[in-house]
Design a protein around this motif. Sequence first.
Motif, short mmCIF file in Angstrom:
data_model
loop_
_atom_site.label_atom_id
_atom_site.label_comp_id
_atom_site.label_asym_id
_atom_site.label_seq_id
_atom_site.Cartn_x
_atom_site.Cartn_y
_atom_site.Cartn_z
N LEU A 514 5.20 -1.56 2.69
CA LEU A 514 6.21 -0.62 2.21
C LEU A 514 6.51 -0.85 0.72
N GLY A 515 6.50 -2.09 0.30
CA GLY A 515 6.77 -2.40 -1.10
C GLY A 515 5.58 -2.21 -2.02
N LEU A 516 4.40 -2.10 -1.43
CA LEU A 516 3.18 -1.99 -2.22
C LEU A 516 2.73 -0.54 -2.38
N THR A 517 3.13 0.33 -1.45
CA THR A 517 2.70 1.73 -1.47
C THR A 517 3.87 2.63 -1.85
N THR A 518 3.56 3.84 -2.26
CA THR A 518 4.62 4.75 -2.70
C THR A 518 5.33 5.43 -1.55
N GLY A 519 4.70 5.47 -0.38
CA GLY A 519 5.26 6.25 0.72
C GLY A 519 5.64 5.40 1.92
N LEU A 520 5.65 6.06 3.08
CA LEU A 520 6.00 5.38 4.32
C LEU A 520 4.77 4.73 4.94
N VAL A 521 5.01 3.83 5.85
CA VAL A 521 3.94 3.15 6.59
C VAL A 521 3.97 3.68 8.02
N PRO A 522 2.85 4.15 8.56
CA PRO A 522 2.87 4.78 9.88
C PRO A 522 3.28 3.82 10.99
N LYS A 523 3.78 4.41 12.07
CA LYS A 523 4.16 3.63 13.26
C LYS A 523 2.93 3.32 14.09
#
Length: 815
Positions: A514-523
Motif C-alpha cells: 500500500l505504501g509502495l503503490t499509488t492505488g489500492l491492493v486487491p483482496k
Amino acid sequence: MSEIPSRARVVIIGGGVVGVSGLYHLAKAGWTDCVLLEKNELTSGSTWHAAGNVPTFSSSWSLMNMQRYSTELYKRLGTEVDYPMNYHVTGSLRLAHTDERMLEFQRVKGMGRYQGMDIDVLGVDEIKGRYPFLEIHDLKGALYDPNDGDIDPAQLTQALAKGARDMGAKIIRFCPVTSARRDGGEWVISTEKGDIRCEFVVNAAGYRAQEVGRMFGREVPMAVMSHQYILFDEIPELAAWSRENGGKLPLLRDVDSSYYLRQEKTGMNLGPYERNCRAHWNTTADPMPADFSFQLYPDDLDRLEWYLNDAVERVPILGTAGLSKVINGPIPYAPDGNPLIGPMPGVPNAFEACVFTFGIAQGGGAGKVLAEWIIEGQTEWDMWSCDPRRYTNYTDPQYCVDKALEIYGNEYAIHFPKHMWLAARDRKLSAIHDRTKALGGQFGPFNGWERANWYAQPGDDTSEHSTETFSRSGPWQRRVKEECLAVRDHAGILDLPGFSRFKIEGPGTRQWLLGLTTGLVPKPGRIGLAYFADPKGRIVTEMSVMSVDDDEFVLITAAVAQWHDREWLEKHLPKGSEITITDVTEQFSCQILTGPASRGILASVSAANLSKGWLTHQMTEIAGKECRIIRVSFAGELGWELHSRVEDTPAVFDAIWKAGQPFGLRPFGMFALDSLRLEKGYRAWKGDLSTDYTILQGGLDRFVKWEKEDFVGKGALAAEKQAGVSKRFATLTVDAGDYDAPYMSTIWLGDTIVGETTSGGYGHRVGKSIALGMLRSDLHESGTRLEIEIFGQRHAATVHADEPLWDPQNERIRA
C-alpha cells in the motif's frame, strides 16, 4: 606518485572519457569528495585511438538526448575549464540510397526538431552544395546535421579532468584496482597503492569492464571488437577548398555502404563498419592481455578493401591520396550496441558506465546521466535503452560475441519495427515452443524468451528481408488481421513464456505494498493493476498484483522488466522486515485464452467456476494439471490467463487446443496482441509507461488513491495536481496511409508542436490507424482535430481522450 586517499564518497574505476565525465559532473553537482582510479594514464583504453566523431543522430530518443547534450557541453567546455580544445563543428551528411532510408531520415529530423536541433533532409540536387566532391548519381537524398563534427578525444578527456580537479575531485593514475569487497555497508576498493573506502563505486572500465565487473560478482554482457580506420595524406583539391572556404567539409557517412569519411586536416579519415568484422579476446586461445594501454591490433586491410573502393567511387579525390596510417583498436560492444549506464544488477551502491561503442559522442551526456543515477537515484530522461538491467541471465559469452558481430556489421542499418535480428536466438524456449513453431509461429526474443510474433501460412514470405520495411503492408499483416478477428469473433490462444513474477509474503506485506503503490491492493482472490511512482511522481513500472492471502501475493510484470522490477521491490524493503521476495519467473509459464468462445472452451476442460467476475483468480485442474486461471485480458475481450508450472504447460495447451477446435480457436501472436491493446488504450512498459511521464500525465488518475496516508511519490503528485497537469495521455485515430505513427512522432496544432506519440499501429477491429501519445492538456478533449507527423508528412488525427476505441464500456471483457 599520487597518494591514494583512505576514503571517498564515490570511486570511479576507469579513466577514459566516460569515467572522467562522470567525475566532472559529480563535482559540478557539489559531490567533490570523489576519486577516479586509472590503471595507466588517462585515455589509455579505447579513448586514445577513438576517431572523435560527435554525431547527434539516433533513432533512440534517449540516446539522441544524451548525444545532443554532449555537443552542447563540448561547445562551452574549453572556456568553462580554461583548457584548449580542438572541436570542429562541421555538420554532417548521411547519404540515402533507398526510399526506406529517406523515411528513417525524416523520422530522425522530426525527433531532432522536437529536441531543438535544426536537422534537415536534403534532396539530391542540394547535396553537392554542401559537399562538392561527391558523386550523387545513385542517391535518393541525404540528412544534414549542422551540430555534427569531431573533437580531439585526449583534449576532451583532459579538459573534463581539469574541470573535475579544479572543483576538488581527485584522479589517481597508474593505480590498478585489484579487488572490491563490502564491509559495514561500504565498499573497500583495493589497489596497488592501498585501500580506499567509499559509499558508491562505478565500473567505467571500457573494454576491461568485464574484468572489473567480476570483482563484484557481475558478468558484464559485452564483447570486444576490432575497429579500423584509415588516415590519408594531403589531397591538393581538398586543401585548396579548405583555404578558399575557411573550414572543413561536412563529415560524410555513406550509411547504406557502411562507412564514414571525414576530412582530417587536408587529408581524409575513412572508417568502415565492415560485414566481415572480427571480435577479439573472447576465447582461451585469445585472452585479453594484462595491459593493452596505448596499443593497437595489427592492420587487417583485407577486410576493408570493398569499403575503400566504394568510398573512392563516391568521393573520387580520395583515390589520389596516399595511405598515411591505419588505426586498428579495441572497442567494446553490448549485445544491442547501446552502452551500459545505471545500477549494477544485483550489487548494492554500484553502478556501470561502460561498454561505450560511441564513447566520445555520448561521453558528455553519459557523465550527466551517471551523476544523476548516483546522487538522485533517478535520471532526468528515461534511460532504459542503456540500463544494465535490460539484460538478464541469457547473455552468455557466446551470445555477446554473436550479437556484437551482428551489431557491428550492421552499425548503420535501419531498425525496422517488425524486423527481428537473427544472431544468438533460441536462448530461452517455451515448454510448447515445438507446438507453436509447428503452427507457423514466426518468433522474436523478449528478454531472451522466444515468442511468436505472428503465424505464417504456407506460401507466406517469412524471409528476413521481407520485414525490412516501415510500411504496415508486410507479409505478416494479412495474418495479423485474421488473428485479431479470430479473437474478436471466436477465440485465440497466445503463448507467453517469461512473464516476470515474484512471490511476496510475510507479515505486513499488504501494508508495505500500500505504501509502495499509488492505488489500492486487491483482496484475496482478486487481482489488480498497480502503479509504482518515483519520488517525483514519475512512472517507474506497472505490475499486476494478485492477492493469494492477506500477506501472500504474486506480482507479475513484463518479461524484460525482471531485474529492474525485482530491484525496485528489494530496494524498498524496510530494514529488518520479515517480508520475503522470491523470483519464481523460471518456474511458471502463461497462456492467454481470449475471445467470446473462451468460456465455452475452458468449461469443456475445467470444473472451475467460470461465472466469477473480471479481475478474479482461482485454482483449477486442466488435463489433470494444476492451473491458476485469472480473469483478465490484455486483448480487450472475454478471457483468462492460464498460469501453470512449466512442466505442466504442454498438457494444458494440448487440452485447450483440442477442445477449442470446434469453437474456431486459433493461435495469435505478439503483433496481434499489440494491435488489440492499442484499441483498448492499454499502455506498454517503457513506451507509453516511462519515467519521462508522471502518473497523472500518463492518465492513470483512477489508480491514485489520495485517501491513503502516504505512498512513494504522493507529495509530488499532489503538488502537480494542484498546479495543473501540463500534458495528458490520449488515444488518437490517424488518417495514416501505409505508415502507422512510430514512437516519438510529433503531434501538431497548426505550426506548433503540442505532443508526441508513445506507440502506434493498426487496429483491425476498428479498421483505423491508432496512436497513443501525450498531448498538451488543453487539447485533451475527444473530437479535437490535430496532425501527426509520420516520416516527414503530416496526417490528420482525432483525439479520443481517455475513451477506448473498442468496447468502451468493457461489456465484452465483463461478459
